[in-house]
Write an enzyme that holds these catalytic residues in place. Structure first.
Site, mmCIF file in Angstrom:
data_model
loop_
_atom_site.group_PDB
_atom_site.id
_atom_site.type_symbol
_atom_site.label_atom_id
_atom_site.label_comp_id
_atom_site.label_asym_id
_atom_site.label_seq_id
_atom_site.Cartn_x
_atom_site.Cartn_y
_atom_site.Cartn_z
ATOM 1 N N SER A 1 -8.249 -2.393 1.999
ATOM 2 C CA SER A 1 -9.545 -2.464 1.344
ATOM 3 C C SER A 1 -9.513 -3.543 0.273
ATOM 4 O O SER A 1 -8.496 -3.707 -0.417
ATOM 5 C CB SER A 1 -9.884 -1.124 0.687
ATOM 6 O OG SER A 1 -11.022 -1.245 -0.147
ATOM 7 N N TYR B 1 -7.504 6.020 -3.964
ATOM 8 C CA TYR B 1 -7.722 5.278 -2.719
ATOM 9 C C TYR B 1 -7.057 3.909 -2.789
ATOM 10 O O TYR B 1 -6.331 3.502 -1.872
ATOM 11 C CB TYR B 1 -9.233 5.136 -2.499
ATOM 12 C CG TYR B 1 -9.620 4.396 -1.242
ATOM 13 C CD1 TYR B 1 -9.529 5.011 -0.001
ATOM 14 C CD2 TYR B 1 -10.115 3.099 -1.305
ATOM 15 C CE1 TYR B 1 -9.910 4.336 1.151
ATOM 16 C CE2 TYR B 1 -10.489 2.416 -0.160
ATOM 17 C CZ TYR B 1 -10.388 3.044 1.070
ATOM 18 O OH TYR B 1 -10.756 2.374 2.208
#
Length: 244
Positions: free
Chosen positions: A139, A152
């Site tokens: 990401s 995350y």
């Protein structure tokens, strides 16, 4: 169909994984859709691959469960004769400021996103045929450093580290290992739990002034899966210019 390439796509029942599976179907791949629990979505993803021109089956597997993942690879080999490409797109993204982070939730994020990558990649490197490609999904949040994403982003930073090391561990084999790191992309995972105001603000951040679409990311995955043989050990940030 001896020249048919075979791909396993984890997280293949929704979002970027599902779009990547359909995109590989357009290239004539046989695709194994790995999914966590939603069989109806997985069955729809199979139909999308078939409509695109490929073959597909769906196999349920918790990516953090090494026995289930090994069985998924076994199923791919039984159905299609081998594995050429692995796209590891499974992931979860609960949001919380670090000070308020529920550590049980953190453990779950680590289990799926980080342990799951280790487990899937371990099977991939044991099984991928010559000319193969392993594509992890990270990401751009590892660069954007957005508040609320510490758990995350920590796991995705780990995914990027694993990718770079694994490419070097595969010296002497004709197998590439890369990571795609999408920016904000219009998937259910992105929209979940966000106010419209936050969505609007994030949408305007890239110079292109839009969210990424799953198809934008799937195109990069298809490139890494097939023609991009000289790209190896890289993290490709795909975010429309939001981050370096």
């Amino acid at each position: 169909m001896s020249n048919e390439r075979v791909a396993i796509v984890t997280g293949g029942s929704s979002g970027i994984g599902r779009e990547a599976a359909a995109r590989l179907g357009r290239e004539g791949y046989a695709v194994v859709i790995g999914y966590a629990g939603n069989q109806a979505n997985a069955d729809e993803a199979v139909k999308e691959v078939e409509q695109a021109g490929g073959r597909a089956i769906a196999v349920q597997a918790d990516v953090a469960d090494e026995t289930a993942v090994a069985a998924m690879f076994d199923r791919a080999e039984q159905a299609y004769g081998g594995v050429d490409v692995v796209v590891n797109a499974a992931g979860i993204m609960p949001l919380s400021p670090l000070a308020e982070l529920d550590l049980d939730v953190f453990d779950r994020v680590v289990r799926t996103n980080l342990r799951g990558t280790i487990v899937v990649d371990q099977q991939a490197v044991r099984r991928l045929r010559s000319g193969g490609a392993l594509i992890n999904v990270s990401s751009s949040l590892t660069k954007l450093a957005r508040p609320g994403y510490s758990a995350y982003s920590a796991t995705k930073g780990g995914v990027e580290a694993i990718t770079l090391i694994l490419a070097r561990e595969l010296r002497g084999r004709d197998v590439t290992v890369n990571t795609v790191a999408p920016g904000p992309t219009a998937t259910p995972l992105f929209f979940e739990g966000k106010s419209q105001e936050l969505i609007d603000r994030i949408t305007t951040e890239p110079p292109l002034e839009r969210l990424g679409e799953p198809a934008d990311i799937a195109e990069i995955i298809a490139f890494l899966a097939g023609p991009a043989r000289w790209i190896n050990g890289q993290v490709i940030y795909a975010n429309g210019g939001s981050a370096a």
